[in-house]
Design a protein around this motif. Structure first.
Motif: not given
Length: 127
Positions: A20, A29-32, A49, A83
């Motif tokens: 993230t 932001g969202p997990e990528v 992003i 993560r």
């Protein structure tokens, strides 16, 4: 902490890690999926992003690209979290020509990373 992540399938499967990107002020932001790119000096984040999380620009630097040319890219200060691991504050290069995050050696060198090509797994550890 130790974690294993499968390669992302494709024409040539490649090691990716879930990350993230946010700002030191708290926007996340969202997990990528970020490509493990040991050939890159610095982590690169797409402009989309950086705009989403409103990361501040702190500098502009020149980079050598494949073939020997030079380009100047903005540098923005972001938080980056793989993560399961601690949040980092990192100055990343920003590109409007990339679709995904490229994790460079500025971040990769903070971890022990093992690439298991035959089993298409990437192991990351901060131990």
């Amino acid at each position: 902490m130790k974690a294993e992540h499968p390669y992302v399938p494709g024409r040539v499967p490649a090691p990716h890690l879930p990350v993230t990107v946010g700002t030191p002020g708290g926007v996340v932001g969202p997990e990528v999926s970020a490509l493990v790119d040991s050939g890159a000096d610095r982590t690169l984040v797409p402009e989309t992003i950086v705009s989403l999380v409103q990361a501040p620009e702190v500098d502009r630097l020149e980079f050598e690209v494949g073939g020997g040319g030079l380009i100047t890219l903005p540098i923005c200060r972001v938080t980056l979290t793989v993560r399961g691991f601690a949040r980092l504050v990192v100055d990343v290069a920003v590109s409007d020509g990339e679709d995904g995050v490229l994790l460079g050696r500025d971040v990769l060198n903070l971890y022990a990373i093992t690439l298991d090509g035959p089993n298409q797994q990437a192991e990351i550890s901060d131990e």
